[in-house]
Write an enzyme that holds these catalytic residues in place. Structure first.
Site, PDB file in Angstrom:
ATOM      1  N   GLU A   1       1.987   1.709  -3.500  1.00  0.00           N
ATOM      2  CA  GLU A   1       0.868   2.143  -4.324  1.00  0.00           C
ATOM      3  C   GLU A   1       0.540   3.611  -4.063  1.00  0.00           C
ATOM      4  O   GLU A   1       0.215   4.366  -4.994  1.00  0.00           O
ATOM      5  CB  GLU A   1      -0.359   1.266  -4.035  1.00  0.00           C
TER       6      GLU A   1
ATOM      7  N   SER B   1      -7.325   0.279  -2.817  1.00  0.00           N
ATOM      8  CA  SER B   1      -6.017  -0.320  -3.029  1.00  0.00           C
ATOM      9  C   SER B   1      -6.176  -1.700  -3.666  1.00  0.00           C
ATOM     10  O   SER B   1      -7.172  -2.402  -3.431  1.00  0.00           O
ATOM     11  CB  SER B   1      -5.287  -0.450  -1.692  1.00  0.00           C
TER      12      SER B   1
ATOM     13  N   GLU C   1     -13.547 -14.873  -5.935  1.00  0.00           N
ATOM     14  CA  GLU C   1     -12.290 -14.333  -6.449  1.00  0.00           C
ATOM     15  C   GLU C   1     -11.131 -14.539  -5.479  1.00  0.00           C
ATOM     16  O   GLU C   1      -9.973 -14.311  -5.831  1.00  0.00           O
ATOM     17  CB  GLU C   1     -12.430 -12.846  -6.781  1.00  0.00           C
TER      18      GLU C   1
ATOM     19  N   LYS D   1     -14.789 -11.344   7.682  1.00  0.00           N
ATOM     20  CA  LYS D   1     -13.716 -12.166   7.120  1.00  0.00           C
ATOM     21  C   LYS D   1     -14.264 -13.502   6.632  1.00  0.00           C
ATOM     22  O   LYS D   1     -13.741 -14.089   5.681  1.00  0.00           O
ATOM     23  CB  LYS D   1     -12.621 -12.395   8.155  1.00  0.00           C
TER      24      LYS D   1
ATOM     25  N   CYS E   1      -8.099  -3.357   3.223  1.00  0.00           N
ATOM     26  CA  CYS E   1      -7.868  -4.526   4.071  1.00  0.00           C
ATOM     27  C   CYS E   1      -9.099  -4.949   4.848  1.00  0.00           C
ATOM     28  O   CYS E   1      -9.151  -6.061   5.367  1.00  0.00           O
ATOM     29  CB  CYS E   1      -6.719  -4.252   5.034  1.00  0.00           C
TER      30      CYS E   1
ATOM     31  N   GLU F   1       0.825  -1.203   0.000  1.00  0.00           N
ATOM     32  CA  GLU F   1       0.000   0.000   0.000  1.00  0.00           C
ATOM     33  C   GLU F   1       0.861   1.254   0.000  1.00  0.00           C
ATOM     34  O   GLU F   1       0.503   2.271  -0.618  1.00  0.00           O
ATOM     35  CB  GLU F   1      -0.948  -0.015   1.207  1.00  0.00           C
TER      36      GLU F   1
ATOM     37  N   CYS G   1     -10.259  -3.234  14.077  1.00  0.00           N
ATOM     38  CA  CYS G   1     -10.392  -4.682  14.271  1.00  0.00           C
ATOM     39  C   CYS G   1     -10.526  -5.076  15.734  1.00  0.00           C
ATOM     40  O   CYS G   1     -11.123  -6.112  16.047  1.00  0.00           O
ATOM     41  CB  CYS G   1      -9.198  -5.405  13.661  1.00  0.00           C
TER      42      CYS G   1
ATOM     43  N   GLU H   1     -15.604 -12.701   3.310  1.00  0.00           N
ATOM     44  CA  GLU H   1     -14.513 -12.445   2.369  1.00  0.00           C
ATOM     45  C   GLU H   1     -13.857 -13.747   1.919  1.00  0.00           C
ATOM     46  O   GLU H   1     -13.565 -13.939   0.725  1.00  0.00           O
ATOM     47  CB  GLU H   1     -13.468 -11.535   3.011  1.00  0.00           C
TER      48      GLU H   1
END
Length: 548
Positions: free
Chosen positions: A318, A356, A403, A395, A336, A315, A540, A398
């Site tokens: 980037e 990102s 993908e 999560k 994230c 990151e 988190c 996710e």
């Protein structure tokens, strides 16, 4: 609040940090105002001086008198629906719900009369009368507010039984399950989702005894604008909402001698797991978590902190590329947090190109364990099972996204919340506080402090900016310059110098705050080049899979 730092050579500085009008700020303003004016009230024969205008329930708790309640959440859900917090107020004929009754000078309150105790018992017994009471097999057994309330009030039998209608059980998404038969209509999930997260998933359906708190048309959470953050799960006082367990699946994989089962742990659970075993809040227990996971039977124990470092490196590069080469691609948004990503997909799809390109750390760890690590250790990657211990229900969602895998295999096979891991530890019979500290397995045991602060709001921003500064200047950034980037303010703005460029940033936790930041950006009221988003309040550490 504004702060100005004097710029020094080779040093980044924060020019301004603006604290938004968030729940924390509202509470601070209210507390200051209430301190200016106090009243004298009488509770159970004793006199107390308390802030004027607060509710009777809060006034009682301030002086050490606990009034029970099931629906009340301060500043979030003050609706008086459960009727468990009733008290007698002199001068009124009916019992009053203490969570919505304001104090005033000379108010006389009785909290423990026979009439009050009888009314509280009746309210809870009515909730239990049509509640599906499979307590011994319930995921919230011994950790259920309704169960605890019944015990505290001395309820030993239910003299009447309701119709016990079957409202259904929904679990067709990978993250959160909904048992409507255990809902007590407290509306806490609705309040959290509407007022804090601003996703507006829940609403009141029906009337009277047929009332339900549910998504429109009682659809599954996968079919509405739910971001799977799990804040409603934490708010729920029963097991009407809970994470979708995969403990049985993990035990099956551990029992298969043909499988090589790797487990990874998120940075934030290293300071929250101890809470579920009676240890002081915030105790650092990473070593004990590693020891517990080895005794449970995992073949390797990895720290997700390592791939958090990789996320930060990616990151940071980037960010530099977008600032120096492709400024048309600014602002850069962190990616994230899967709850935030899903929020953007639902509510701000026009900003998806700004996210990102980094995978989240636990997905990076899963991918590396089945590619680079499998090759390094000469293990057939098809036999590797990757289990992630995460603070987050999102999560789970996710990890199930198509993908996030390759060749028909997912990068991460199972996600366990910190609560699920605690259940597994208890099932094995481990005395968690007495376990010796053990180290993570190589090479996923070497990580920086940047990875460790990743899970707290502002930690990702601080780590990425410090890394970018080192890449651009070759010099370390002085840490005090970024101290205020972390903290509990829900939304912060500021500027920071990176080399010869100055970038504007924003940090938000809680999707309601993210919404305010994005709306201000769209309107032109506020500009920024880089923004860190965390879906859960506090980041988190306040995730939907953490101890409630």
């Amino acid at each position: 609040m504004r702060r100005v730092h004097t710029e020094m050579p080779g040093r980044c500085h924060i020019q301004t940090i603006e604290r938004s009008h968030t729940m924390e700020n509202i509470r601070e303003d209210q507390e200051k105002k209430l301190e200016e004016e106090k009243v004298i009230i009488e509770i159970d024969g004793s006199y107390y001086r308390v802030p004027k205008g607060i509710c009777v329930l809060e006034a009682a708790r301030m002086v050490g008198i606990e009034i029970p309640s099931l629906c009340y959440l301060k500043d979030i859900n003050e609706v008086g629906t459960c009727r468990v917090c009733v008290v007698e107020v002199e001068g009124t004929r009916n019992l009053q719900a203490s969570c919505v009754y304001p104090v005033r000078e000379g108010l006389k309150i009785r909290t423990n009369t026979e009439r009050v105790r009888r009314a509280r018992k009746t309210a809870v017994m009515l909730l239990l009368s049509n509640h599906h009471r499979e307590c011994t097999t319930c995921v919230r057994n011994l950790n259920c507010e309704l169960q605890n309330m019944a015990d505290n009030l001395g309820i030993r039998n239910i003299p009447f039984t309701g119709e016990m209608p079957d409202y259904g059980f929904h679990d067709s998404n990978p993250a959160i399950q909904r048992d409507y038969n255990k809902c007590i209509k407290c509306r806490r999930c609705l309040a959290i989702c509407n007022k804090i997260q601003e996703c507006y998933v829940y609403s009141v359906i029906g009337r009277g005894i047929n009332t339900l708190i549910a998504p429109a048309f009682q659809k599954d959470l996968s079919d509405v604008t739910c971001i799977m953050c799990g804040q409603c799960v934490i708010a729920c006082p029963t097991a009407s909402l809970s994470e979708k367990e995969c403990i049985r699946d993990v035990w099956r994989e551990l029992s298969d001698p043909d499988k090589f089962v790797i487990v990874q742990t998120a940075p934030s659970i290293q300071v929250t797991m101890g809470e579920m075993f009676g240890m002081p809040l915030g105790t650092f227990v990473a070593g004990k978590v590693v020891a517990a996971l080895r005794r449970i039977g995992f073949d390797r124990v990895f720290a997700t902190d390592v791939t958090a470092d990789l996320t930060i490196m990616e990151e940071a590069h980037e960010l530099i590329e977008r600032i120096t080469v492709h400024p048309e691609n600014l602002p850069l948004f962190s990616s994230c947090c899967p709850g935030w990503v899903k929020f953007a997909e639902h509510f701000y799809p026009e900003f998806l190109p700004n996210l990102s390109s980094c995978k989240s750390p636990h997905e990076m760890c899963g991918a590396l364990s089945k590619t680079w690590y499998a090759k390094k250790m000469a293990i057939d990657w098809r036999k590797i099972v990757n289990v992630a211990i995460m603070p987050c229900t999102a999560k789970k969602y996710e990890a199930a996204r198509p993908e996030m895998g390759f060749g028909g295999f997912q990068d991460v096979d199972y996600v366990l919340t910190s609560r699920e891991l605690a259940r597994m530890i208890r099932e094995v019979g481990l005395d968690f506080p007495r376990l010796p500290d053990e180290e993570y397995d190589e090479p996923f045991n070497q990580y920086s402090g940047a990875g460790m602060i990743f899970g707290a709001t502002g930690g990702l921003f601080e780590s990425a900016v410090r890394t970018a500064h080192k890449i651009l200047t070759g010099k370390e950034m002085l840490i005090p310059d970024l101290e205020e980037a972390r903290g509990q303010s829900g939304l912060k703005y500021g500027t920071v110098s990176l080399g010869d460029k100055e970038i504007m940033f924003a940090i938000a936790h809680g999707t309601g705050n993210a919404k305010r930041a994005l709306d201000r950006y769209k309107s032109g009221e506020q500009k920024f080049d880089y923004m860190e988003f965390m879906a859960c309040p506090g980041g988190c550490v306040g995730g939907g899979g953490q101890p409630g």
